[in-house]
Design a protein around this motif. Structure first.
Motif, PDB file in Angstrom:
ATOM      1  N   GLU A  21      -1.441 -22.166 -36.027  1.00  0.00           N
ATOM      2  CA  GLU A  21      -2.820 -22.674 -36.075  1.00  0.00           C
ATOM      3  C   GLU A  21      -2.283 -24.248 -35.623  1.00  0.00           C
ATOM      4  N   LEU A  22      -1.459 -25.184 -36.718  1.00  0.00           N
ATOM      5  CA  LEU A  22      -0.858 -25.939 -37.123  1.00  0.00           C
ATOM      6  C   LEU A  22      -0.141 -26.837 -35.214  1.00  0.00           C
ATOM      7  N   GLN A  23       0.822 -25.736 -35.411  1.00  0.00           N
ATOM      8  CA  GLN A  23       1.893 -26.145 -34.290  1.00  0.00           C
ATOM      9  C   GLN A  23       1.399 -25.836 -32.982  1.00  0.00           C
ATOM     10  N   ARG A  24       0.342 -24.898 -32.888  1.00  0.00           N
ATOM     11  CA  ARG A  24      -0.571 -24.559 -31.511  1.00  0.00           C
ATOM     12  C   ARG A  24      -1.504 -25.858 -30.931  1.00  0.00           C
ATOM     13  N   LYS A  25      -2.469 -25.511 -32.068  1.00  0.00           N
ATOM     14  CA  LYS A  25      -3.720 -25.928 -32.088  1.00  0.00           C
ATOM     15  C   LYS A  25      -4.340 -27.340 -32.485  1.00  0.00           C
ATOM     16  N   LYS A  26      -3.295 -27.709 -33.363  1.00  0.00           N
ATOM     17  CA  LYS A  26      -3.104 -29.085 -33.884  1.00  0.00           C
ATOM     18  C   LYS A  26      -4.618 -29.042 -34.719  1.00  0.00           C
ATOM     19  N   VAL A  27      -5.087 -27.570 -35.122  1.00  0.00           N
ATOM     20  CA  VAL A  27      -6.561 -27.416 -35.692  1.00  0.00           C
ATOM     21  C   VAL A  27      -6.068 -28.175 -37.678  1.00  0.00           C
TER      22      VAL A  27
END
Length: 146
Positions: A27-33
């Motif tokens: 989620e951190l890597q791909r979605k930047k959430v």
């Protein structure tokens, strides 16, 4: 060869990685959430689990002050910056936090599990080992990213 109930076979195998740890990293890597994720070892479950998540509006100061003063943690931080030719970039840092004031057992546990956990997080750009806050200061991060 064992040291007070800590045998070498267990020490070299490291901890497992929880599914939540992997999915939160993605989620951190791909979605930047998330701006950052702090992980800890759960000795009862024998795996690395999510300890704290920082929202996208949080900054590096929020992240570094979230690390415990006297205990080890792993963390990933998504560092946004602008290059000298004015391009917006992002680099993911893996930080192995092992303060000198933490227990020897914790230092050993985190040290022996680090490589296995780090390999489970595909897409990390830089790795930092820090024993005190100055070793992972924002200037250190900025310098490594550029």
């Amino acid at each position: 060869m064992s040291f007070r109930g800590f045998n070498r076979a267990n020490a070299s195998s490291g901890m497992g990685v929880s599914d939540q740890s992997k999915s939160t990293f993605l989620e951190l890597q791909r979605k930047k959430v998330h701006r950052y994720v702090i992980f800890k070892i759960d000795e009862k479950k024998k795996e690395v689990v999510v300890d704290k998540i920082g929202g996208p509006a949080e900054n590096y100061q929020d992240f570094s002050s979230s690390l415990p003063e006297n205990d080890c943690r792993y963390a990933v931080y998504d560092f946004d910056f602008v290059t000298s030719d004015n391009c917006q970039k992002s680099k993911i840092f893996f930080i192995a936090w092992s303060p000198s004031t933490s227990r020897i057992r914790a230092k050993m546990l985190y040290a022996t599990s680090k490589d296995r956990f780090r390999r489970a997080l595909e897409g990390v750009h830089y790795q930092i080992q820090a024993t005190d806050p100055t070793e992972m200061d924002i200037e250190v991060i900025r310098e490594r990213a550029n």
